[in-house]
Design a protein around this motif. Structure first.
Motif, mmCIF file in Angstrom:
data_model
loop_
_atom_site.group_PDB
_atom_site.id
_atom_site.type_symbol
_atom_site.label_atom_id
_atom_site.label_comp_id
_atom_site.label_asym_id
_atom_site.label_seq_id
_atom_site.Cartn_x
_atom_site.Cartn_y
_atom_site.Cartn_z
ATOM 1 N N ARG A 23 -3.220 0.807 14.010
ATOM 2 C CA ARG A 23 -3.083 2.166 13.489
ATOM 3 C C ARG A 23 -4.422 2.752 13.055
ATOM 4 O O ARG A 23 -5.439 2.066 13.032
ATOM 5 N N SER A 24 -4.375 4.012 12.670
ATOM 6 C CA SER A 24 -5.583 4.734 12.248
ATOM 7 C C SER A 24 -6.114 4.169 10.933
ATOM 8 O O SER A 24 -5.377 3.527 10.175
ATOM 9 N N ALA A 33 4.404 7.344 5.338
ATOM 10 C CA ALA A 33 5.174 6.426 6.191
ATOM 11 C C ALA A 33 4.515 5.050 6.246
ATOM 12 O O ALA A 33 5.197 4.018 6.297
ATOM 13 N N ALA A 34 3.181 5.033 6.252
ATOM 14 C CA ALA A 34 2.467 3.751 6.295
ATOM 15 C C ALA A 34 2.757 2.942 5.032
ATOM 16 O O ALA A 34 2.977 1.724 5.089
ATOM 17 N N LEU A 35 2.778 3.626 3.900
ATOM 18 C CA LEU A 35 3.043 2.916 2.646
ATOM 19 C C LEU A 35 4.498 2.443 2.591
ATOM 20 O O LEU A 35 4.778 1.330 2.123
ATOM 21 N N GLN A 44 -0.890 14.253 8.717
ATOM 22 C CA GLN A 44 -1.626 13.105 8.174
ATOM 23 C C GLN A 44 -1.000 12.626 6.864
ATOM 24 O O GLN A 44 -0.900 11.420 6.622
ATOM 25 N N ARG A 45 -0.585 13.570 6.038
ATOM 26 C CA ARG A 45 0.045 13.171 4.763
ATOM 27 C C ARG A 45 1.349 12.429 5.032
ATOM 28 O O ARG A 45 1.640 11.416 4.396
ATOM 29 N N VAL A 64 -5.320 2.060 5.541
ATOM 30 C CA VAL A 64 -5.707 2.094 4.124
ATOM 31 C C VAL A 64 -4.506 2.498 3.265
ATOM 32 O O VAL A 64 -4.273 1.930 2.194
ATOM 33 N N ALA A 65 -3.719 3.464 3.745
ATOM 34 C CA ALA A 65 -2.540 3.893 2.978
ATOM 35 C C ALA A 65 -1.568 2.727 2.787
ATOM 36 O O ALA A 65 -0.937 2.589 1.731
#
Lengths: 233, 233
Positions: free
Chosen positions: B128-129, B202-204, B196-197, B134-135
């Motif tokens: 992933r990005s 979603a990543a978290l 992006q937000r 990082v998130a």
């Protein structure tokens, strides 16, 4: 029948980029200031990718001891604080040669062949086995010698570059010697089968191709590429 | 309309694994010694992957300053020398709970659900990005609290585990607080668009699922898995 170490050293002896015509001209003092700046600027694209490929190699290791060994390489280039490390030293080399930091950091002007060579090397380290990724680093076996020759050549032939600008080369003599010893020991330990030994040799040959192709691109550029103009020496 | 920071904190408040039934039982003193050892051993599979995923995140950054920030996380877990670092401290927790180092290091006995959760997280960080990787680390926003609660719970309910064994939890209180502050600042800076937000949130949420699934697997194991037997407390 050669040992693996002999085969590896033979690859470097035959294919390392110290034999490239552009490098020979550099060390013989035949480059124009514009050619030298072109090399410094395009080679910086490689330099700034080194800690990225080293982080990818670090991620392949399952032991803290191996990761520690490889993290030190990341730190050699990134430094312990702003203003330190190999990337910073290369930027200062560029500045000593009359390039601005902004131009060095602007990747848009990098030659396509250099970009492809660097991408190819980073992706090799991303996708291949730990053995192959570490074997590819063994161009460091010849790096200390080329650095020593380069320091002499720059001092003799390109005195318009301030001596402080050569700090990158000076630092790499010791770092490269240590790095290549460590990496060679790992490759000799890990390559147990004939197939593994062949893969290690092929990885190092690939890496020699990367460095050679980078110099091909710089050598064949005609100076008309975007932003290649520099101040007169 | 919530700010991104509020949305991130809400994800952690609702989905962090401190609310998982197994974690609640752990902190209420209701785990048997075998259950506690099962958790320590399987969670170690996660612990040992942390520097790997952090090296993959480091490789995503194009600035020495960002890489330095993230390399410090690798060093927190790998230590500066043999016998140091978070992985070593977790091994000592296992030994304090009656597990051998050999069993902890033997990945063969890890529960399939734990293995899949850890692989899923490492591959998320690989693919992933930078923003998403990082998130995903922002579960650290709640880590210091769960560590403090856990130290109290272990001292009260599981006194058969030597106090020295809790050094991992004690160290993570400060490290997690610093790490989450740094990572939150990056995510808030990088997430400029609504998409992006959403991706950061979603990543978290994904990362919370990883930790939750790990505890699901440990919770649902019936103790018959290979090598799960431990010495009586």
């Amino acid at each position: 029948m050669s040992t693996l170490e002999e085969r590896l050293r033979d690859v470097v002896a035959r294919r390392y980029h110290d034999r490239h015509p552009f490098n020979r001209r550099m060390h013989d003092g035949e480059l124009t200031p514009d050619e030298l700046r072109r090399w410094i600027r395009n080679r910086f694209h490689y330099q700034r990718a080194i800690p990225v490929k080293d982080a990818l190699i670090t991620a392949k290791f399952d032991s803290p001891a191996l990761r520690r060994m490889w993290v030190r390489r990341i730190q050699d280039h990134d430094g312990g604080a702003d203003g330190e490390g190999g990337i910073e030293r290369w930027l200062r080399l560029g500045e000593a040669a009359g390039l601005t930091r902004e131009r060095l950091l602007d990747a848009d002007g990098v030659l396509p062949g250099v970009r492809l060579a660097v991408d190819g090397y980073v992706n090799f380290c991303r996708l291949r086995s730990p053995l192959e990724a570490v074997a590819a680093s063994l161009t460091e076996l010849s790096a200390p010698d080329i650095m020593r020759t380069r320091i002499d050549a720059f001092e003799r032939h390109y005195p318009w570059i301030e001596a402080d600008g050569l700090a990158y080369f000076r630092t790499r003599v010791g770092q490269g010697s240590r790095d290549s010893k460590e990496a060679l020991a790992l490759v000799l330990e890990w390559a147990r089968t004939e197939e593994q030994r062949d893969r290690a040799v092929a990885a190092l040959a690939f890496k020699c191709d990367v460095l050679w192709s980078l110099l091909d691109a710089v050598d064949h550029a005609d100076g008309s590429e975007i932003g290649d103009e520099g101040p007169p020496a």
